[in-house]
Design an enzyme around this catalytic site. Structure first.
Site, PDB file in Angstrom:
ATOM      1  N   PRO A   1       0.790  -1.243   0.000  1.00  0.00           N
ATOM      2  CA  PRO A   1       0.000   0.000   0.000  1.00  0.00           C
ATOM      3  C   PRO A   1       0.820   1.290   0.000  1.00  0.00           C
ATOM      4  O   PRO A   1       0.784   2.056   0.967  1.00  0.00           O
ATOM      5  CB  PRO A   1      -0.832  -0.135   1.282  1.00  0.00           C
ATOM      6  CG  PRO A   1       0.061  -0.917   2.198  1.00  0.00           C
ATOM      7  CD  PRO A   1       0.827  -1.876   1.338  1.00  0.00           C
ATOM      8  N   CYS A   2       1.509   1.579  -1.086  1.00  0.00           N
ATOM      9  CA  CYS A   2       2.289   2.826  -1.111  1.00  0.00           C
ATOM     10  C   CYS A   2       1.377   4.057  -1.156  1.00  0.00           C
ATOM     11  O   CYS A   2       1.824   5.172  -0.905  1.00  0.00           O
ATOM     12  CB  CYS A   2       3.288   2.817  -2.271  1.00  0.00           C
ATOM     13  SG  CYS A   2       2.528   2.631  -3.877  1.00  0.00           S
TER      14      CYS A   2
END
Lengths: 182, 162
Positions: free
Chosen positions: A149-150
């Site tokens: 989840p950047c």
């Protein structure tokens, strides 16, 4: 003489079952546009926001035996995520082609659904508190966005900063998760 | 210009190769094998995929996959011929033909696929050129030319080795 869809599907399934494919990929529809997902025998290896022409990139990274074929578990978990029914992914990942960044990506995987962190915090967690910019580069080259989840990583001042899929997509994902108000 | 040479040398992702050739290979096998073509088609692309990672360049991929398809078709035809054989063999002509076919199949392994199919169908199966033309999807004249060019090539190979 056209190959029927049944015969075509039969061949693709056989090729995967026999382990003859270096990397398989599929296109899936999502609220943030069409995504290309790619998996090796080890697991999910890539998600691209821009599917066009990525077969060449996959061939370069994993080998020329690139074949389109359904990847059911990834499709299902992403569907559930976009419907708001899934907060954590339970998928085997293949991060071989991202070896250099692996430590940062593992730390990234721990950032929980619905929360955000900063580039600097992530850098500190891997023992390099001054390497916020380098962490930004790793985020920028994240091979498996959404699942890793950047989009939950922001600038120190809370700014969205950047996203491979576009800032509007980053915002949309954070709103879906309730991390920021719609 | 130099760039385009490099591009043809490069091996394309299998997906692109497959999409370019799957339909015409099925057509070819359908003409050679009729209803049995689908299994042979699948076997052709499985063999191609097995070997694909070991290719050294991306030139002549069409000829390459047609060679594989021809080999698969020859295997099929041979198996079918075996099945059709009666247990009581008191007809020497049939035996002789069987041996001749085996020999031919072995000898023609190095020919380009169209020539090989034409030679085997003409001299192994004794098919008339009008039927071979149908199998190859070409004119009768072209089938005749393929067979005779195949025979000439075999003769040259044979002469070189003696």
């Amino acid at each position: 003489m056209n190959v029927t869809p049944e015969l075509d599907a039969q061949f693709r399934a056989l090729a995967v079952r026999e382990g003859l494919v270096d990397v398989r990929y599929d296109l899936i529809a999502s609220p943030i546009g069409e995504l290309l997902i790619a998996a090796t025998e080890r697991g999910l290896a890539r998600i691209y926001f821009d599917p066009a022409g990525q077969e060449d990139e996959l061939a370069r990274l994993f080998g020329v035996r690139v074949l389109r074929s359904p990847i059911d578990d990834v499709r299902r978990e992403l569907d559930e995520y976009f419907e708001g029914k899934r907060q954590e992914f339970d998928l085997p990942l293949d991060l071989r082609a991202a070896a250099f960044h692996i430590e940062v990506l593992h730390e990234l995987a721990r950032v929980p659904y619905g929360s955000t962190t900063t580039y600097g915090t992530l850098a500190a967690r891997v023992g390099h508190p001054t390497a916020a910019r380098a962490v930004g580069t790793v985020m920028n080259r994240n091979p498996i966005p959404i699942v890793l989840p950047c989009h939950r990583v922001l600038g120190a001042n809370g700014s969205l900063t950047g996203y491979a899929g576009g800032l509007d997509v980053k915002l949309q994902l954070l709103q879906l998760e309730g991390a920021i108000l719609a | 210009m130099m760039g385009s040479v490099a591009t043809t040398d490069q091996i394309p992702p299998f997906e692109r190769f497959y999409l370019s050739h799957r339909d015409e290979v099925l057509g070819y096998l359908r003409r050679l094998l009729g209803q049995r073509a689908e299994d042979a088609w699948q076997e052709t692309f499985v063999r191609a995929l097995r070997a694909y990672g070991r290719l050294e360049h991306g030139r002549h991929l069409r000829a390459w996959v047609f060679t594989i398809a021809t080999n698969v078709a020859m295997d099929e035809l041979r198996a079918a011929q075996k099945d059709a054989r009666t247990p009581i063999v008191d007809e020497p002509a049939a035996e002789l033909r069987q041996d001749a076919f085996k020999e031919l199949e072995h000898l023609t392994g190095g020919l380009p696929p169209t020539e090989r199919a034409a030679v085997v169908l003409r001299y192994g199966y004794d098919l008339p050129y009008v039927q071979i033309a149908g199998a190859l999807g070409s004119s009768e004249e072209a089938a005749r030319a393929a067979a005779s060019s195949g025979v000439r090539r075999l003769r040259r190979t044979y002469e070189r080795h003696t």
